[in-house]
Design a protein around this motif. Structure first.
Motif, mmCIF file in Angstrom:
data_model
loop_
_atom_site.group_PDB
_atom_site.id
_atom_site.type_symbol
_atom_site.label_atom_id
_atom_site.label_comp_id
_atom_site.label_asym_id
_atom_site.label_seq_id
_atom_site.Cartn_x
_atom_site.Cartn_y
_atom_site.Cartn_z
ATOM 1 N N ALA A 16 0.831 -1.212 0.000
ATOM 2 C CA ALA A 16 0.000 0.000 0.000
ATOM 3 C C ALA A 16 0.862 1.257 0.000
ATOM 4 C CB ALA A 16 -0.927 -0.007 1.205
ATOM 5 N N LEU A 17 1.901 1.278 0.839
ATOM 6 C CA LEU A 17 2.785 2.441 0.883
ATOM 7 C C LEU A 17 3.522 2.616 -0.443
ATOM 8 C CD1 LEU A 17 4.252 2.019 4.479
ATOM 9 C CD2 LEU A 17 2.662 3.789 3.725
ATOM 10 N N ASP A 18 3.946 1.506 -1.050
ATOM 11 C CA ASP A 18 4.617 1.599 -2.355
ATOM 12 C C ASP A 18 3.675 2.210 -3.396
ATOM 13 O OD1 ASP A 18 6.898 0.456 -1.309
ATOM 14 O OD2 ASP A 18 6.569 -1.526 -2.210
ATOM 15 N N ALA A 19 2.406 1.800 -3.370
ATOM 16 C CA ALA A 19 1.444 2.337 -4.334
ATOM 17 C C ALA A 19 1.213 3.827 -4.107
ATOM 18 C CB ALA A 19 0.122 1.568 -4.235
ATOM 19 N N LEU A 20 1.132 4.227 -2.843
ATOM 20 C CA LEU A 20 0.942 5.648 -2.546
ATOM 21 C C LEU A 20 2.180 6.459 -2.894
ATOM 22 C CD1 LEU A 20 -0.981 5.235 0.810
ATOM 23 C CD2 LEU A 20 -1.902 6.169 -1.320
ATOM 24 N N GLY A 21 3.363 5.855 -2.715
ATOM 25 C CA GLY A 21 4.581 6.537 -3.137
ATOM 26 C C GLY A 21 4.613 6.738 -4.640
ATOM 27 N N HIS A 27 -4.903 10.062 2.343
ATOM 28 C CA HIS A 27 -4.988 8.608 2.247
ATOM 29 C C HIS A 27 -4.627 7.983 3.602
ATOM 30 C CE1 HIS A 27 -5.252 9.400 -1.995
ATOM 31 N NE2 HIS A 27 -4.004 9.831 -2.074
ATOM 32 N N HIS A 28 -5.174 6.791 3.846
ATOM 33 C CA HIS A 28 -4.894 6.158 5.135
ATOM 34 C C HIS A 28 -4.906 4.636 5.030
ATOM 35 C CE1 HIS A 28 -9.455 6.099 6.044
ATOM 36 N NE2 HIS A 28 -9.325 6.887 4.999
ATOM 37 N N LEU A 29 -4.106 4.018 5.902
ATOM 38 C CA LEU A 29 -4.009 2.570 6.003
ATOM 39 C C LEU A 29 -4.627 2.137 7.326
ATOM 40 C CD1 LEU A 29 -1.844 3.146 3.793
ATOM 41 C CD2 LEU A 29 -0.487 1.293 4.809
ATOM 42 N N ALA A 30 -5.585 1.233 7.253
ATOM 43 C CA ALA A 30 -6.270 0.763 8.454
ATOM 44 C C ALA A 30 -5.728 -0.590 8.902
ATOM 45 C CB ALA A 30 -7.772 0.658 8.203
ATOM 46 N N HIS A 31 -5.791 -0.803 10.195
ATOM 47 C CA HIS A 31 -5.484 -2.049 10.912
ATOM 48 C C HIS A 31 -4.019 -2.144 11.333
ATOM 49 C CE1 HIS A 31 -9.508 -2.723 9.906
ATOM 50 N NE2 HIS A 31 -9.345 -3.370 8.764
ATOM 51 N N LEU A 32 -3.094 -2.244 10.371
ATOM 52 C CA LEU A 32 -1.663 -2.135 10.702
ATOM 53 C C LEU A 32 -1.265 -3.074 11.841
ATOM 54 C CD1 LEU A 32 -1.438 1.782 10.563
ATOM 55 C CD2 LEU A 32 -0.929 0.143 8.737
ATOM 56 N N GLN A 33 -1.658 -4.340 11.711
ATOM 57 C CA GLN A 33 -1.312 -5.279 12.778
ATOM 58 C C GLN A 33 0.189 -5.529 12.844
ATOM 59 O OE1 GLN A 33 -3.644 -8.816 13.073
ATOM 60 N NE2 GLN A 33 -2.335 -9.751 14.614
ATOM 61 N N ASP A 75 9.289 0.450 7.507
ATOM 62 C CA ASP A 75 8.175 1.184 6.910
ATOM 63 C C ASP A 75 7.533 2.196 7.853
ATOM 64 O OD1 ASP A 75 8.234 -0.041 4.341
ATOM 65 O OD2 ASP A 75 7.301 -1.836 5.199
ATOM 66 N N ILE A 76 7.953 2.218 9.105
ATOM 67 C CA ILE A 76 7.340 3.124 10.081
ATOM 68 C C ILE A 76 7.454 4.582 9.637
ATOM 69 C CG2 ILE A 76 7.523 4.040 12.426
ATOM 70 C CD1 ILE A 76 6.281 1.329 12.480
ATOM 71 N N ALA A 77 8.647 5.009 9.255
ATOM 72 C CA ALA A 77 8.878 6.416 8.916
ATOM 73 C C ALA A 77 8.174 6.828 7.623
ATOM 74 C CB ALA A 77 10.365 6.698 8.814
ATOM 75 N N ARG A 78 7.793 5.869 6.798
ATOM 76 C CA ARG A 78 7.219 6.199 5.495
ATOM 77 C C ARG A 78 5.842 6.852 5.607
ATOM 78 N NH1 ARG A 78 7.324 1.251 1.618
ATOM 79 N NH2 ARG A 78 7.075 2.886 0.048
ATOM 80 N N PHE A 79 5.134 6.588 6.708
ATOM 81 C CA PHE A 79 3.814 7.200 6.869
ATOM 82 C C PHE A 79 3.921 8.729 6.867
ATOM 83 C CE2 PHE A 79 2.983 2.911 8.105
ATOM 84 C CZ PHE A 79 1.641 2.695 7.871
ATOM 85 N N ALA A 80 4.802 9.249 7.704
ATOM 86 C CA ALA A 80 4.975 10.703 7.753
ATOM 87 C C ALA A 80 5.585 11.226 6.458
ATOM 88 C CB ALA A 80 5.839 11.082 8.948
ATOM 89 N N GLU A 81 6.540 10.477 5.902
ATOM 90 C CA GLU A 81 7.201 10.929 4.676
ATOM 91 C C GLU A 81 6.210 11.073 3.522
ATOM 92 O OE1 GLU A 81 10.113 7.907 4.133
ATOM 93 O OE2 GLU A 81 11.400 8.613 5.777
ATOM 94 N N GLY A 111 2.871 11.417 3.989
ATOM 95 C CA GLY A 111 1.659 12.098 4.416
ATOM 96 C C GLY A 111 0.471 11.171 4.533
ATOM 97 N N VAL A 112 0.728 9.919 4.888
ATOM 98 C CA VAL A 112 -0.307 8.886 4.981
ATOM 99 C C VAL A 112 -0.698 8.703 6.441
ATOM 100 C CG1 VAL A 112 -0.820 6.449 4.593
ATOM 101 C CG2 VAL A 112 0.563 7.723 2.930
ATOM 102 N N ALA A 113 -1.989 8.694 6.714
ATOM 103 C CA ALA A 113 -2.459 8.522 8.090
ATOM 104 C C ALA A 113 -2.449 7.048 8.479
ATOM 105 C CB ALA A 113 -3.861 9.089 8.252
ATOM 106 N N ALA A 114 -2.135 6.803 9.753
ATOM 107 C CA ALA A 114 -2.214 5.466 10.341
ATOM 108 C C ALA A 114 -3.575 5.355 11.017
ATOM 109 C CB ALA A 114 -1.085 5.256 11.344
ATOM 110 N N ASN A 115 -4.435 4.541 10.452
ATOM 111 C CA ASN A 115 -5.806 4.358 10.933
ATOM 112 C C ASN A 115 -5.801 3.134 11.850
ATOM 113 O OD1 ASN A 115 -8.536 3.676 11.218
ATOM 114 N ND2 ASN A 115 -9.058 4.318 9.149
ATOM 115 N N ILE A 116 -5.743 3.362 13.157
ATOM 116 C CA ILE A 116 -5.512 2.285 14.117
ATOM 117 C C ILE A 116 -6.821 1.808 14.751
ATOM 118 C CG2 ILE A 116 -3.169 3.081 14.574
ATOM 119 C CD1 ILE A 116 -4.185 4.298 17.205
#
Length: 565
Positions: free
Chosen positions: A360-365, A378-384, A390-396, A398-403
């Motif tokens: 998902a992050l690769d596609a958003l990149g 854009h946001h990624l849900a669940h993130l088990q 890949d942690i830093a890529r969310f901020a890089e 601009g993707v929200a972590a939907n927990i």
């Protein structure tokens, strides 16, 4: 804190206010007029705005907070299930079967018994059998969707009607649990559910409309004033819920603020984009807007369909050949996300395993490189499971972590059906809320109800304590904290459920904080959790809920006060 000179319809005094503008509550009172907040100030200033018709609400030492907003939820399904054969409150196989037997007895004319809410940890190996159902309903077909929506339990009659037998192959996106001779055992995973579900009479629009209103009433009782519905489309015997939302919005019965995530059909390709654009065009009315797209990239860890970078382990701790599923081929995923982003859609991913998260992050990149930065959120849900790389890529990006914080705790499904098959190293990468926050990711929070409880206060309890509230556990059971280094502060967790989701839903300019000019979507809590031990957060209850200054739930009455007039 600014204030107004107009007369207030309602004022809140006698407690503190978590405005969301800072990390701690403030000693203040709040005034509301015309559905908006007109003052957040000292008690004297606010009382000066009262008149003969002003209602004065005494917080009685409780806490006033912004209305909770759920970033990933399925209310139509949850509400319809509540009104039908609902097993969600059961904790044993016997309890689940008792519900089915009672429902069958009470509804002798129902040709198909449908419902769900059962949890995998109620059954050995997480897989209930057809013979269990046959013992209570031998003569009518039964299909019961798992609480997580990733599987179903069926009886022999349902399999016979669907023509599913030992010669039926597993679909590419699912699996049939089988007996020794290959006969379907009664549990269907992921895409295999559709082998039977396509034969189930679809719920009527009136049934699902009633379900939506029941869900809204229930959510108001928990302080939830808005949400993102994570699947606008048809699913496992439920009809397309877009007309249901539009009907409720146009009739004025939808009081909550809702963003709908239109379902991306993983069995199709780019040809569906014009249809989705048309559904977006027609899918906006009142407080509802279908402006997001839901892409389910993988399954769940408990049935080994979550997409993993490395294979699952078997019961002996040895590597298997199974690394889970990627429902959308990564190349097509990149093409689709680039096109959706270019079309102005927000993309809402189900990404549970570390490979799915990376895909998902690769596609958003790729979309950012092709289209440039934008404000789609854009946001990624669940993130088990999230790989540390890949942690830093969310901020890089601009993707929200939907927990979904309620899941980040030790309990039987985690300890018996998940951790042994992930292994110690990967298990420690589960639900890394703290790491995501420290890396600058934007956090939004939700429940995935009807998968799990939609109570935000229980979710906040787990986010802070990394342990389930006592109410969620069998009597007398206790568990140690679940990787406590990933805990959030109370303010961080509360913000994720309020301003965090408001931001994801593009409602942060009018909701999510208690500030002058914003809508008076407000919740009165019966106590101030900031002044109490963290392990008591789950005991906090909602006294009152307001949407745009209108009282929609009052715990002192016998029922929620939401109405359609």
């Amino acid at each position: 804190m600014a204030h107004s000179s107009e007369r207030a319809d309602t004022v809140f005094v006698g407690g503190r206010v978590f405005t969301g503008a800072g990390p701690v509550p403030v000693d203040a009172a709040v005034a509301v007029a015309g559905g908006r907040i007109i003052a957040v100030a000292d008690v004297g200033t606010v009382r000066a705005l009262t008149g003969a018709g002003t209602e004065v609400v005494d917080l009685e030492g409780g806490l006033l907070v912004p209305g909770f907003q759920d970033a990933h939820i399925h209310p139509v399904m949850g509400g319809t299930q509540m009104l039908g054969c609902d097993q969600s409150a059961q904790t044993t196989a016997e309890g689940c079967l008792d519900v089915v037997a009672q429902y069958a007895e009470d509804h002798p004319d129902v040709t198909w018994i449908r419902g769900g809410g059962w949890s995998m940890d109620c059954f050995p190996g997480g897989t209930p059998t057809r013979s269990m159902l046959d013992a209570v309903v031998p003569d009518r077909p039964v299909l019961l969707v798992n609480c997580d929506g990733h599987g179903a339990w069926v009886n022999t009659r349902a399999l016979e009607i669907a023509g599913v037998d030992r010669h039926t192959s597993d679909p590419a996106d699912g699996r049939i649990e089988r007996e020794a001779d290959g006969t379907p055992a009664g549990t269907l995973h992921e895409g295999a559910v559709e082998l039977v579900a396509r034969h189930v009479p679809v719920a009527t629009e009136d049934e699902t409309y009633a379900g939506l209103l029941a869900a809204q009433e229930y959510l108001f009782s928990l302080g939830v004033t808005g949400w993102q519905d994570a699947m606008i489309g048809s699913f496992h015997g439920y009809p397309d819920n877009l007309p249901v939302y539009l009907r409720a919005a146009r009739e004025g019965s939808l009081l909550a603020r809702v963003v709908g995530a239109l379902w991306w059909d993983r069995n199709r390709g780019m040809e569906q984009l014009p249809e989705l654009e048309e559904r977006r065009r027609i899918g906006q009315a009142g407080r509802f807007a279908a402006t997001s797209i839901k892409i389910m990239q993988d399954g769940v860890a408990e049935n080994f369909t979550a997409g993993m970078l490395e294979p699952y382990l078997d019961g002996c701790g040895c590597s298997t050949g199974n690394s889970g599923l990627s429902f959308v081929e990564p190349g097509l995923l990149k093409e689709a996300v680039c096109a959706l982003d270019r079309s102005g859609f927000q993309v809402h991913f189900h990404a549970l395993g570390d490979r799915a998260v990376r895909e998902a992050l690769d596609a958003l990149g790729e979309a950012r490189a092709a289209n440039g930065a934008n404000d789609h959120r854009h946001h990624l849900a669940h993130l088990q499971v999230v790989h540390p790389d890949d942690i830093a890529r969310f901020a890089e990006l601009g993707v929200a972590a939907n927990i979904q914080p309620l899941w980040a705790a030790h309990e039987p499904q985690m300890d018996e059906l998940t951790i042994p098959f992930l292994g110690a190293e990967r298990a420690a990468q589960q639900y890394p809320f703290g790491d995501l926050r420290r890396a600058g990711a934007h956090l939004a929070a939700g429940s995935d109800w009807s998968v799990s409880s939609p109570d935000p206060l229980w979710g906040i309890h787990v986010a802070v304590n990394r342990a389930a509230p006592a109410q969620e556990l069998p009597e007398g059971e206790t568990y140690p904290p679940f990787y406590p280094e990933q805990a959030l502060t109370l303010a961080e967790a509360l913000t994720a459920y309020t301003a965090g989701t408001a931001w994801v839903n593009h409602l942060d300019d009018v909701t999510g904080t208690v500030e002058v000019g914003k809508y008076a979507d407000l919740v009165v809590l019966d106590r101030d959790p900031f002044t109490r031990p963290a392990d008591e957060i789950g005991d906090v209850r909602v006294r009152r809920t307001y949407v745009e200054g209108r009282l929609v739930f009052d715990a002192d009455t016998t029922a929620p006060t939401a109405s359609t007039d």
